[in-house]
Design an enzyme around this catalytic site. Structure first.
Site, PDB file in Angstrom:
ATOM      1  N   ASP A   1      -3.174   2.638  -6.088  1.00  0.00           N
ATOM      2  CA  ASP A   1      -2.087   2.737  -5.107  1.00  0.00           C
ATOM      3  C   ASP A   1      -1.871   1.476  -4.282  1.00  0.00           C
ATOM      4  O   ASP A   1      -1.153   1.522  -3.286  1.00  0.00           O
ATOM      5  CB  ASP A   1      -2.329   3.923  -4.174  1.00  0.00           C
ATOM      6  CG  ASP A   1      -3.514   3.709  -3.251  1.00  0.00           C
ATOM      7  OD1 ASP A   1      -4.368   2.846  -3.545  1.00  0.00           O
ATOM      8  OD2 ASP A   1      -3.596   4.404  -2.232  1.00  0.00           O
ATOM      9  N   GLU A   2      -2.479   0.352  -4.670  1.00  0.00           N
ATOM     10  CA  GLU A   2      -2.183  -0.864  -3.912  1.00  0.00           C
ATOM     11  C   GLU A   2      -2.236  -2.120  -4.765  1.00  0.00           C
ATOM     12  O   GLU A   2      -2.900  -2.159  -5.799  1.00  0.00           O
ATOM     13  CB  GLU A   2      -3.069  -0.989  -2.673  1.00  0.00           C
ATOM     14  CG  GLU A   2      -4.548  -1.035  -2.918  1.00  0.00           C
ATOM     15  CD  GLU A   2      -5.304  -1.135  -1.593  1.00  0.00           C
ATOM     16  OE1 GLU A   2      -5.782  -2.222  -1.271  1.00  0.00           O
ATOM     17  OE2 GLU A   2      -5.412  -0.120  -0.896  1.00  0.00           O
TER      18      GLU A   2
ATOM     19  N   ASP B   1       0.856  -1.180   0.000  1.00  0.00           N
ATOM     20  CA  ASP B   1       0.000   0.000   0.000  1.00  0.00           C
ATOM     21  C   ASP B   1       0.892   1.230   0.000  1.00  0.00           C
ATOM     22  O   ASP B   1       1.709   1.402   0.904  1.00  0.00           O
ATOM     23  CB  ASP B   1      -0.864  -0.037   1.268  1.00  0.00           C
ATOM     24  CG  ASP B   1      -2.068   0.869   1.164  1.00  0.00           C
ATOM     25  OD1 ASP B   1      -3.153   0.440   1.551  1.00  0.00           O
ATOM     26  OD2 ASP B   1      -1.912   2.013   0.694  1.00  0.00           O
TER      27      ASP B   1
END
Length: 379
Positions: A119-120, A10
């Site tokens: 974003d992960e 993350d």
DNA sequence: TCTGGGGTCCTAGGACCC
DNA sequence: TCTGGGGTCCTAGGACCC
């Protein structure tokens, strides 16, 4: 099933951290990303108190979070808590660029990557750990930690950004673990760590238990994951249904068999917009119609660029009281044509009551079918 | 001045067919 | 006249996630 080594990565305060690369002078200050473009390029960066209008925080720096700001919070409410926090509009093209950079850096080390948004990601490290540890007497969990550590450094080298990683036997626990030591954390949890490290956490921390489920659990006296793990599975099934009830029980024990999926077809594409001011269905008819047509054109463009046609056309509408409804219509033949989408969505619009002001309008195309090869389309 | 935009998955009911 | 299943498709809404 053989034990697996799954990582969840993350990026830390991703949008805000990308902006800080551009504006290093803002480092250490409370900064939030959100709202519409408000300042002329080159103008001073405005404070939250200067903002007026609709919008929510998409990302807050850790300094801003110290004031109680968090993503999803309305900007006007945030301005009351931290009037001097600085506000930057989101620049999604730039975030997508950094997203590709960090994912490429990870894939170079560990190819089994599942995308979970901008974003992960999840990463299956099992093969790497097995081949790496096979030669020596190295404990596989130490080996897994080493791989994750190398990934963390590679992401930083490629982007200048930090990330947090959780490494555990499955996706559910890794997702939980990556949050335990943000920012910049690397948390390894084994099955045996579940009672000590997972059970004390609030049930809400589990990916899949949202605000509604958490509130219902609370009324049963279930607050932590330990409470949930101790709850009678049959009574969970009685209250939450066969599927979700059984899942709750398994999840609280840290059990999750879902594989890491490296590629999947999209199911639907949509465009929606919340108006600056609520629009009246009669008085603002022309403006509504223009916006409606342009939403259809944008979905059509998305479909064509990405190489899909879709058969179900959907309309989404939110009234000024936030009540939201949807209508859809399935065509005989799939389409990516703006006019055809507009006609079908227009039919849907005729089936909704237009007796109050409208806050949001959206158009969705589902039941997608690919029309060109995947490698031909540009993200 | 409450509450963005883009998704996935699940449930439930009705139509329709065999 | 009433009463069956099972299966698929479509629609609407809602929970949840990033």
């Amino acid at each position: 099933m053989q034990p697996r080594f799954i990582a969840h990565l993350d990026m830390d305060a991703f949008y805000a951290s990308v902006e800080l690369l551009r504006y290093p002078q803002l480092r250490g200050k409370p900064v939030v990303i959100g709202g519409r473009r408000h300042a002329a390029p080159g103008a001073a960066i405005p404070a939250l108190r200067e903002y007026s209008g609709r919008g929510v925080i998409t990302t807050a720096t850790y300094e801003a979070r110290a004031f109680g700001l968090h993503s999803g919070m309305g900007l006007m409410q945030a301005a009351k808590l931290a009037p001097n926090a600085l506000l930057l509009p989101a620049d999604f093209d730039e975030y997508r660029r950094y997203s590709r950079m960090f994912k490429d850096a990870v894939r170079a080390l560990a190819p089994q990557v599942e995308d979970r948004g901008i974003d992960e990601i999840y990463i299956d490290l099992t093969e790497l750990v097995r081949s790496g540890a096979a030669g020596g007497t190295l404990d596989p969990w130490t080996s897994a930690r080493d791989v994750a550590d190398a990934i963390q450094r590679a992401v930083h080298d490629a982007t200048g950004l930090t990330c947090s990683i959780g490494v555990t036997p499955n996706k559910l626990l890794s997702k939980l673990a990556s949050e335990l030591q943000k920012p910049g954390g690397l948390t390894v949890l084994r099955e045996a760590d579940v009672p000590a490290r997972v059970w004390p956490l609030p049930a809400r921390k589990l990916n899949g238990i949202g605000p509604k489920a958490a509130a219902r659990l609370e009324t049963l006296g279930i607050r932590t994951l330990g409470d949930l793990a101790r709850a009678d599975p049959l009574s969970l099934i009685e209250r939450f249904g066969r599927s979700y009830g059984a899942w709750l029980h398994q999840a609280a024990h840290g059990r999750d068999e879902r594989p890491v999926i490296t590629w999947s077809e999209p199911k639907s594409l949509s465009r929606e917009t919340t108006f600056e001011d609520d629009l009246h269905p009669v008085r603002d008819r022309e403006q509504l119609s223009r916006i409606f047509t342009s939403l259809c054109a944008r979905v059509a463009d998305d479909l064509q660029r990405k190489g899909y046609v879709g058969r179900t056309i959907g309309l989404k509408l939110r009234y000024d009281n936030f009540k939201t409804l949807t209508r859809d219509r399935t065509l005989d033949e799939p389409t990516a044509d703006a006019g055809a989408i507009r006609r079908a969505a227009g039919e849907c619009l005729k089936r909704v009551p237009l007796d109050r002001r409208i806050r949001l309008l959206g158009v969705r195309v589902g039941m997608l079918r690919r029309v060109i090869a995947p490698q031909l389309f540009i993200e």
